[in-house]
Design an enzyme around this catalytic site. Sequence first.
Site, PDB file in Angstrom:
ATOM      1  N   LYS A  76     -11.098  -0.293  -2.129  1.00 21.09           N
ATOM      2  CA  LYS A  76     -10.954  -0.630  -0.898  1.00 21.09           C
ATOM      3  C   LYS A  76     -11.773   0.587   0.023  1.00 21.09           C
ATOM      4  CE  LYS A  76      -8.346  -2.246   2.962  1.00 21.09           C
ATOM      5  NZ  LYS A  76      -7.015  -2.792   3.406  1.00 21.09           N
ATOM      6  N   ASP A  89       0.976  -1.224  -0.162  1.00 18.64           N
ATOM      7  CA  ASP A  89       0.036   0.202   0.083  1.00 18.64           C
ATOM      8  C   ASP A  89       0.969   1.270  -0.053  1.00 18.64           C
ATOM      9  OD1 ASP A  89      -1.916  -2.123   0.356  1.00 18.64           O
ATOM     10  OD2 ASP A  89      -3.021  -0.750   1.898  1.00 18.64           O
ATOM     11  N   LYS A 133      -7.775   3.243  -2.655  1.00 15.71           N
ATOM     12  CA  LYS A 133      -8.200   2.833  -1.246  1.00 15.71           C
ATOM     13  C   LYS A 133      -8.432   4.307  -0.631  1.00 15.71           C
ATOM     14  CE  LYS A 133      -6.278   1.213   3.096  1.00 15.71           C
ATOM     15  NZ  LYS A 133      -4.983   0.547   3.932  1.00 15.71           N
TER      16      LYS A 133
HETATM   17  O1  LIG Z   1      -7.630   0.085   6.975  1.00 11.81           O
HETATM   18  C1  LIG Z   1      -8.067   0.243   8.084  1.00 11.81           C
HETATM   19  C2  LIG Z   1      -8.812   1.384   8.660  1.00 11.81           C
HETATM   20  O2  LIG Z   1      -8.239   2.533   8.143  1.00 11.81           O
HETATM   21  C3  LIG Z   1      -9.125   1.229   9.912  1.00 11.81           C
HETATM   22  O3  LIG Z   1     -10.175   2.478  10.320  1.00 11.81           O
HETATM   23  P1  LIG Z   1     -11.154   2.113  11.540  1.00 11.81           P
HETATM   24  O4  LIG Z   1     -10.509   2.257  12.667  1.00 11.81           O
HETATM   25  O5  LIG Z   1     -12.225   3.475  11.237  1.00 11.81           O
HETATM   26  O6  LIG Z   1     -11.813   0.887  11.278  1.00 11.81           O
END
Ligand SMILES: O=C[C@H](O)COP(=O)(O)O
Length: 172
Positions: free
Chosen positions: A131, A40, A102
């Site tokens: 994503k 990423d 993403k």
């Molecule tokens: O890809 C992972 C996310 O950025 C986690 O974000 P979150 O803590 O809002 O689920």
Amino acid sequence: MDGANSLAILVIVFPLGATFTEVKVLEARAAIASGACEVDMVMNIGAFKSGDELFIAEDIVSVVNAASGSLVKVILEILILSKNETGRACLLSLESGAAFVKICTGFGYGGASVEAVKIMRRTVGFDIGVKANGGVLNYKDALAMIEAGANRLGTSAPVAIISGQMGEECQK
Ligand SMILES: O=C[C@H](O)COP(=O)(O)O
């Protein structure tokens, strides 16, 4: 890394994406050498906002090449992009060989929205993945993102999402 079925995703130039392409290439090579199946990268927002699309394209292409066939996701930080910018960033990512676009890094700019995911999917078609991440915290959110066009979710709440899904199934 061990195990043929393990999936390692390494994030490079995190969370700002603002460094030399050469550094990104080194990080991507190191990630692959360490067993990463996916890399990423964060789009260089400053260069993008300055209109330097050639730089953005070359930056992504260089990382894609350094990843030697492993998937590269481009993190766009959608919450600080306009709708037009979101479309342009998705198109540049697509044309530069990214495997996914993403939503965000998760550092400070909010997260996925149905509208953003729709724009992303509409722009890239079904050639690459979308994503949705950031704020996808329950089954309802997850379903909304998938219906909007996401084919992968990033979340810190997988248990809540699965529990919600199981709850829905039980009510049927
Ligand atoms: O890809 C992972 C996310 O950025 C986690 O974000 P979150 O803590 O809002 O689920």
